[in-house]
Each structure stands twice: as structure tokens, then as C-alpha cells.
Scaffold this motif. Structure first.
Motif, PDB file in Angstrom:
ATOM      1  N   PRO A  23       8.884 -41.419  35.969  1.00  0.00           N
ATOM      2  CA  PRO A  23       9.131 -40.905  34.610  1.00  0.00           C
ATOM      3  C   PRO A  23      10.371 -40.026  34.480  1.00  0.00           C
ATOM      4  N   ASP A 140       1.182 -38.718  37.676  1.00  0.00           N
ATOM      5  CA  ASP A 140       0.348 -38.648  36.473  1.00  0.00           C
ATOM      6  C   ASP A 140       0.867 -39.451  35.294  1.00  0.00           C
ATOM      7  N   TYR A 141       2.153 -39.859  35.341  1.00  0.00           N
ATOM      8  CA  TYR A 141       2.737 -40.449  34.145  1.00  0.00           C
ATOM      9  C   TYR A 141       3.429 -41.779  34.446  1.00  0.00           C
ATOM     10  N   GLN A 145       6.380 -41.973  29.609  1.00  0.00           N
ATOM     11  CA  GLN A 145       5.689 -40.723  29.287  1.00  0.00           C
ATOM     12  C   GLN A 145       6.502 -39.498  29.683  1.00  0.00           C
ATOM     13  N   THR A 149       6.434 -35.789  27.572  1.00  0.00           N
ATOM     14  CA  THR A 149       6.311 -34.398  28.015  1.00  0.00           C
ATOM     15  C   THR A 149       7.491 -33.557  27.535  1.00  0.00           C
ATOM     16  N   ARG A 250       0.774 -37.313  23.798  1.00  0.00           N
ATOM     17  CA  ARG A 250       0.771 -35.879  24.097  1.00  0.00           C
ATOM     18  C   ARG A 250       1.552 -35.113  23.023  1.00  0.00           C
TER      19      ARG A 250
END
Length: 388
Positions: A23, A140-141, A145, A149, A250
Motif C-alpha cells: 500500500p 493490514d491493507y 487502501q 489511510t 475508513r
């Protein structure tokens, strides 16, 4: 492998890992979109090699991003991370003078529990430049993504509206007007609260969406991100927001919960069908009756006829990479393709609810089964299903 047409849409979940780019690659388009920004990626040499290859930027091009490479001493907590980052940021301020510095945390900073969020406010106060922290680790991404964030962190820095909701409504009763470039007729904006669109798009595409909404007498108050950090839109109670990309859940949550904005749940403007549905969802919120969308969509489909003839009847299988899969599948089904399965790394059913509904309606319209949707797919299982 597909369900029947009249069955409800369901989303399955497997336990596969993310098979996607890192990411931190979001830097490749965000540093160009936010023209007065500077991105500092905090990671190892491996992260630097990835960025160098992914972005393909020569050193003499002077891109507005850099690597803060962690050495063995950093990882073993034997060096002073704060002083090292301070020296880098002072150098960035001196050489590039950005309006904002965005720290991108990588897998390594996550594993060693590096307190970027704790260091940033202190350093921001010392050097006098806003410093945002965005986690973009591949643990996590998915790669898109990373933008999510960054925009979620940026939303906290957006100014509050200058007026109360009542004062703003009274102010905008003085309609804004503009002359259409194609038609020499006067067009009036409707009387409506602020509308902010969020998601990074090329400037020409963002301008086209602004123009499409202008045709419906709807004014876009701003974009997140803006072309310049100093031009961030006002957010707060009474401001409506709408996303243009499916991977920004998010950011959407931050805008609703932290900034108290009103989220317009709409499909995403991908393809003529998606763009029409996106506008049709926005218009009623502001009491506007959509005009001429069917004719415009039909003209665009006719202009794509040569391309549609090439793909009609062919099949596609999405293995899960960028969170755009549902929107792309819906568009390709409308083009006449056969979609066997939609793999997607992560699915926020609330944020993508309108898109899932449009996918279902498109399948019914095209008389095809609803594809199987698999969140976090296992590659081995998918390869087996592809062979079948």
C-alpha cells in the motif's frame, strides 16, 4: 459456480492472504495529486527498492517523496528515531518547502511498534509544518487502501465550516451562476448545503464529474484531497460527502463519526452506468430532479460500440487485488461479459451497499446469474475454481 438470477446477493469469506501490491504505492499518485505535499516513507531498504521500481522515477526528476531508511540500530531500538526524523524533516523543509509532510508507516514500523503518531505532533510544533501520519503496511491493507489511510488522516485537518448550518443556508440562497462552455445559456446552482467529494482522481476526470453535477445545478464545494493542502474543504455538521472510489471506507467512517458529515450512499462513477447511478443518488438529497441522464448514458454506450463488440460474450475472473472488483464486474457485465467470480481483498458492505445493489440490478437487467463474491479469497482455491 454462480447462483441463480432470482437468488439474493451473498458475500462469502475465505482465509487467504492479501495478494496485492504494497500500500505504500499510493505515494505514486498522491504526491502528484496534492501538489504542495511531501511524502516521507519510513521503512527499510526493501521499501525503497519497491518504490523505485513501482514509481519508475529518476533521481533527477526530484519527486516529492523520500525514504527514511531504518537501520539495524533503529529496529533494535538502539538509535534515536525522533532525532533522525527531525533531521530529515528539517532538510525537507529547507529544500522543498512543502505545506504538509505525510509520514507513511510501513510493515517494519508496525512490527517494532514505532510511535509515529506520538512523535509527529511534537516535531510539527518544532519545525512549524503540519505532519500527518498514515499507516500503509502490507500486513493490514491492500495497495489502494494506502490512499484510504492518508485521506482519513487528512480529514482531521480540514477546517470547520465558518458559518452555522442556518447561516450557510441563508448565504447560499444567493445562487451562484456560471456560463456553460458548450452552451451560451445561464445555469443556476440549486440552493443546497455543501457537498464535498472524496477520493483521488486525475484532474481531468474530477473536472468532468464537477461538470456533470453542474449540469444538474449541483455545486461541488470541494474535494478531499484538494490540489493543494492549503485548500482543504470545510467539513462538519450539515456538510454532505460522497465517495468516488470503493476503497475509501475508513475515510467515509472518519467523515461520518469524527467530522459529523452526512454520507451519501451511492454506487461509484465507474462506467456510464455507474456515473449515472452516482448522480441519481446525489440529486434527490438536494431536492434536484435529474435531467437528461438516460440520453447521455445511451450516447456514451453507442460511442463504445466497437469496444463492446470486442468483449461481449467473453469471460473474466477477478482474483482480488484492489477493491475495485465489484464496480468493474458490474460495468463489464453491463458491457456483455460473463463474470464467473468476484474476489475482493476486503469488503465493507455498508460503504459498498449501493454498488452491490446496482450489481444485482445489472445482472437482472442483463439476464445473467449474480457472480459469486468472495472476500479475502484463497489463491489456491481460486485457481481450482478457475480450472473447473
Amino acid at each position: 459456480m454462480s447462483v441463480k438470477i432470482d437468488e439474493p446477493l451473498t458475500v462469502e469469506c475465505e482465509t487467504g492472504n492479501y495478494h496485492t501490491f504494497c500500500p505504500i504505492s499510493c505515494v505514486s499518485w498522491l504526491y502528484q495529486k496534492i501538489e504542495d505535499s511531501f511524502f516521507l516513507v519510513v521503512g527499510t531498504k526493501t521499501c525503497g527498492y519497491f518504490l523505485q521500481n513501482a514509481l519508475g522515477v529518476m533521481i533527477f526528476a526530484e519527486p516529492r517523496y523520500a525514504m527514511a531508511e531504518l537501520e539495524e540500530g533503529d529496529i533494535s531500538a538502539q538509535l534515536n528515531d525522533y532525532e533522525g526524523l527531525k533531521k530529515l524533516c528539517i532538510r525537507i523543509r529547507k529544500d522543498r518547502d512543502p505545506s504538509v509532510i505525510i509520514w507513511i508507516g510501513t510493515c517494519t514500523t508496525e512490527i517494532i511498534k514505532m510511535d509515529l503518531e506520538g512523535m509527529a505532533p511534537k516535531l510539527e510544533w518544532e519545525i512549524g509544518i503540519p505532519i500527518l501520519v498514515a499507516r500503509a503496511n502490507g500486513l493490514d491493507y491492500a495497495f489502494t487502501q494506502g490512499e484510504d489511510t492518508v485521506l482519513a488522516a487528512m480529514a482531521h485537518r480540514c477546517p470547520e465550516p465558518e458559518f452555522s448550518v442556518r447561516e450557510r443556508k441563508e448565504t447560499i440562497q444567493n445562487f451562484f451562476t456560471f456560463h456553460s462552455r458548450k452552451k451560451e445559456e445561464l445555469v443556476e446552482y440549486a440552493n443546497h448545503p455543501s457537498l464535498v467529494l472524496f477520493g483521488s482522481l486525475p484532474s481531468n476526470v474530477a473536472s468532468q464529474l464537477n461538470l456533470e453535477l453542474k449540469r444538474q445545478s449541483i455545486k461541488v464545494s470541494g474535494w478531499l484531497p484538494a490540489q493543494k493542502y492549503t485548500d482543504l474543504p470545510s467539513l462538519g455538521d450539515g456538510v454532505y460527502v460522497c465517495g468516488v472510489n470503493p476503497f475509501l471506507s475508513r475515510t467515509a467512517t472518519t467523515l461520518v463519526r469524527r467530522e459529523k458529515c452526512q454520507l451519501i450512499g451511492a454506487p461509484f462513477p465507474i462506467g456510464p452506468d455507474g456515473t449515472r447511478a452516482w448522480i441519481e443518488k446525489i440529486c434527490p438529497v438536494f431536492g434536484v430532479e435529474p435531467q437528461g441522464l438516460e440520453e447521455r448514458e445511451e450516447r456514451i454506450w453507442k460511442s463504445l460500440k466497437d469496444y463492446l463488440d470486442l468483449v461481449r460474450g467473453k469471460s473474466v475472473f477477478f482474483m482480488g487485488d484492489n477493491l475495485l472488483e465489484v464496480s468493474l464486474a458490474r460495468f463489464l457485465i453491463r458491457c456483455g461479459m460473463i463474470v464467473h467470480e468476484i474476489g475482493i481483498p476486503y469488503m465493507d458492505k455498508r460503504y459498498q451497499a449501493a454498488e452491490l445493489s446496482l450489481l444485482q440490478d445489472t445482472c437482472i437487467k442483463m439476464c445473467v446469474p449474480i457472480p459469486r463474491i468472495v472476500e479475502k479469497p484463497d489463491n489456491s482455491n481460486q485457481i481450482r475454481r478457475i480450472r473447473e
